[in-house]
Motif scaffolding. Structure first.
Motif, mmCIF file in Angstrom:
data_model
loop_
_atom_site.group_PDB
_atom_site.id
_atom_site.type_symbol
_atom_site.label_atom_id
_atom_site.label_comp_id
_atom_site.label_asym_id
_atom_site.label_seq_id
_atom_site.Cartn_x
_atom_site.Cartn_y
_atom_site.Cartn_z
ATOM 1 N N MET A 246 0.798 -1.225 0.000
ATOM 2 C CA MET A 246 0.000 0.000 0.000
ATOM 3 C C MET A 246 0.837 1.284 0.000
ATOM 4 O O MET A 246 0.304 2.371 -0.202
ATOM 5 C CB MET A 246 -0.962 0.016 1.178
ATOM 6 N N TRP A 247 2.135 1.193 0.193
ATOM 7 C CA TRP A 247 3.002 2.369 0.218
ATOM 8 C C TRP A 247 3.773 2.573 -1.082
ATOM 9 O O TRP A 247 4.531 3.517 -1.235
ATOM 10 C CB TRP A 247 3.986 2.276 1.391
ATOM 11 N N ASN A 248 3.622 1.650 -2.033
ATOM 12 C CA ASN A 248 4.354 1.722 -3.298
ATOM 13 C C ASN A 248 3.393 1.723 -4.482
ATOM 14 O O ASN A 248 2.399 0.991 -4.488
ATOM 15 C CB ASN A 248 5.308 0.531 -3.441
ATOM 16 N N PHE A 249 3.725 2.533 -5.462
ATOM 17 C CA PHE A 249 2.944 2.628 -6.684
ATOM 18 C C PHE A 249 3.898 2.649 -7.871
ATOM 19 O O PHE A 249 5.081 2.937 -7.720
ATOM 20 C CB PHE A 249 2.109 3.923 -6.694
ATOM 21 N N LEU A 250 3.376 2.357 -9.053
ATOM 22 C CA LEU A 250 4.149 2.483 -10.276
ATOM 23 C C LEU A 250 3.600 3.663 -11.061
ATOM 24 O O LEU A 250 2.393 3.796 -11.240
ATOM 25 C CB LEU A 250 4.060 1.211 -11.120
#
Length: 61
Positions: free
Chosen positions: A27-31
């Motif tokens: 939930m803390w990482n996105f692309l």
């Protein structure tokens, strides 16, 4: 709210909807994808602004 202090593209190449943000299982990482040139960055989100960052994963030259 800006994700980082420097631009990822030249100003003349800015386009609406150019950068879709995709969630990951963490939930803390996105692309972050550049739909025009295919560059991809990992966006690390944090509740503390100084801990968030954008890391280049793939840059198309």
């Amino acid at each position: 709210m800006p994700l980082n202090n420097s631009s990822l593209v030249e100003k003349q190449n800015i386009d609406d909807n150019r950068f879709p943000l995709y969630p990951t299982q963490n939930m803390w990482n996105f692309l972050l994808l550049d739909k025009i040139n295919g560059n991809i960055w990992q966006v690390r989100w944090s509740t503390k602004s100084e801990e968030g960052e954008i890391i280049s994963i793939r840059e198309v030259i």
